[in-house]
Design an enzyme around this catalytic site. Structure first.
Site, PDB file in Angstrom:
ATOM      1  N   HIS A   1      -9.672   1.410   4.605  1.00 18.15           N
ATOM      2  CA  HIS A   1      -8.431   1.608   5.359  1.00 18.15           C
ATOM      3  C   HIS A   1      -8.707   2.570   6.515  1.00 18.15           C
ATOM      4  CE1 HIS A   1      -4.387   2.808   6.414  1.00 18.15           C
ATOM      5  NE2 HIS A   1      -3.972   1.713   5.813  1.00 18.15           N
TER       6      HIS A   1
ATOM      7  N   SER B   1       2.920  -2.065  10.498  1.00 19.78           N
ATOM      8  CA  SER B   1       4.341  -2.164  10.825  1.00 19.78           C
ATOM      9  C   SER B   1       4.941  -3.540  10.541  1.00 19.78           C
ATOM     10  CB  SER B   1       4.591  -1.751  12.281  1.00 19.78           C
ATOM     11  OG  SER B   1       4.237  -0.390  12.479  1.00 19.78           O
TER      12      SER B   1
ATOM     13  N   LYS C   1       0.180   4.195  -0.289  1.00 18.10           N
ATOM     14  CA  LYS C   1      -0.485   5.395   0.261  1.00 18.10           C
ATOM     15  C   LYS C   1      -0.237   6.578  -0.694  1.00 18.10           C
ATOM     16  CE  LYS C   1      -0.190   3.388   4.800  1.00 18.10           C
ATOM     17  NZ  LYS C   1      -0.296   3.566   6.235  1.00 18.10           N
TER      18      LYS C   1
ATOM     19  N   GLU D   1      -5.981  -4.689  10.476  1.00 18.01           N
ATOM     20  CA  GLU D   1      -4.963  -3.660  10.681  1.00 18.01           C
ATOM     21  C   GLU D   1      -5.280  -2.900  11.969  1.00 18.01           C
ATOM     22  OE1 GLU D   1      -2.759  -2.556   6.833  1.00 18.01           O
ATOM     23  OE2 GLU D   1      -4.428  -1.189   7.061  1.00 18.01           O
TER      24      GLU D   1
ATOM     25  N   GLY E   1       1.971   2.360  10.833  1.00 17.06           N
ATOM     26  CA  GLY E   1       2.960   3.428  10.728  1.00 17.06           C
ATOM     27  C   GLY E   1       3.621   3.776  12.044  1.00 17.06           C
TER      28      GLY E   1
ATOM     29  N   ASN F   1       0.874  -1.176   0.000  1.00 12.77           N
ATOM     30  CA  ASN F   1       0.000   0.000   0.000  1.00 12.77           C
ATOM     31  C   ASN F   1       0.911   1.227   0.000  1.00 12.77           C
ATOM     32  OD1 ASN F   1      -1.793   2.049   0.521  1.00 12.77           O
ATOM     33  ND2 ASN F   1      -2.295   1.391   2.610  1.00 12.77           N
TER      34      ASN F   1
ATOM     35  N   GLU G   1      -7.150   4.963   7.635  1.00 12.84           N
ATOM     36  CA  GLU G   1      -6.916   6.378   7.321  1.00 12.84           C
ATOM     37  C   GLU G   1      -8.135   6.977   6.623  1.00 12.84           C
ATOM     38  OE1 GLU G   1      -3.189   5.781   5.305  1.00 12.84           O
ATOM     39  OE2 GLU G   1      -2.263   5.245   7.223  1.00 12.84           O
TER      40      GLU G   1
END
Ligand code: PGA
Length: 244
Positions: free
Chosen positions: A89, A205, A11, A161, A167, A9, A91
């Site tokens: 996701h 991560s 991003k 996730e 991250g 991904n 985010e």
């Protein structure tokens, strides 16, 4: 045994020159499916990618076509050879206000357009500490089952996730991931979903030094890789860890 999938991904990262350099350093890995989920403008550039890498996107419109300025449809992604699209996701949920129902509609649009949705679920640190992780995840999944149906869900990929692991450099341990993945699979079976072939990826991560341990878990069927997918050597090492 389910063939593992490793999806990078990217991003909102990349650029024409940087992408070329990254692609030039990628090599096919046997025994694992690998996908690159890139920003929409780079789908054209990724038409030329090394063999063995499937293409994916990071978001899709819930609508099929029409007056939806700024949106990108599943059919457009399919036109460019996308096989996968990430939906839900964390985010997008946290920063762009996507709720469970929106995520479910996007997953449905993806399937209807011939794509495989990679449906992301996961709890925040507060939710985990309050003992609510599984309740949150099953709520997120239930919304998807409601719209996709059992059969649609069995054709999707799931990604666990944990928000606190994304991250942050702080991955879930292999045992923590396995506990949730096994619970997700058991929940799917309880709902009457044929879950034997459903790939449940872990994301958050994942790095070369923890990938092998995570992928060794019986219910971890691959990974969704953010930061490390931008570093060719790291991404290759993670793919190899899934291919053994
Ligand atoms: P990370 O991101 O690997 O950088 O933690 C994973 C993701 O957000 O999909």
């Amino acid at each position: 045994m389910i063939k593992k999938l490793v999806a990078g991904n990217w991003k909102m990262n990349g650029g024409l020159a940087a992408n070329e350099a990254l692609l030039a350093a990628l090599r096919p890995v046997s025994g694992v499916d690998v996908a690159l989920c890139v920003p929409h403008p780079y789908l054209a550039q990724l038409q030329r990618r090394p063999p063995g890498f499937e293409l994916g996107a990071q978001d899709v419109s819930e609508f099929a076509a029409g007056a939806y300025t700024g949106e990108v449809s599943a059919a457009m992604l399919a036109d460019f050879g996308c096989r996968y699209v990430i939906v839900g996701h964390s985010e997008r949920r946290a920063l762009f206000g996507e709720d469970d129902a929106t995520v479910a509609r996007k997953a449905c649009a993806a399937l209807s357009g011939g794509l495989v949705p990679i449906v992301c679920v996961g709890e925040t640190l507060d939710e985990r500490e309050a003992g609510e992780a599984l309740a949150v995840i099953t709520r997120q999944l239930a919304a998807v089952v409601e719209v996709l149906g059992k059969e649609g869900l069995s054709r999707s990929v799931l990604a666990y996730e944990p928000v606190w692991a994304i991250g942050s450099g702080r991955s879930a341990t292999a045992e923590q991931a396995e506990e949730v993945h096994a619970a997700i699979r058991a929940w799917l079976v309880e709902q009457g979903v044929d879950a034997t072939g459903v790939r449940i990826l872990y994301g958050g991560s994942v790095k070369p030094d923890n990938a092998m341990e995570l992928f060794a878990m019986p219910n971890v069927d691959g990974g969704l890789i953010g930061g490390a997918s931008l570093v060719a050597g790291d991404f290759m090492a993670i793919c190899r860890a899934a291919g053994v």
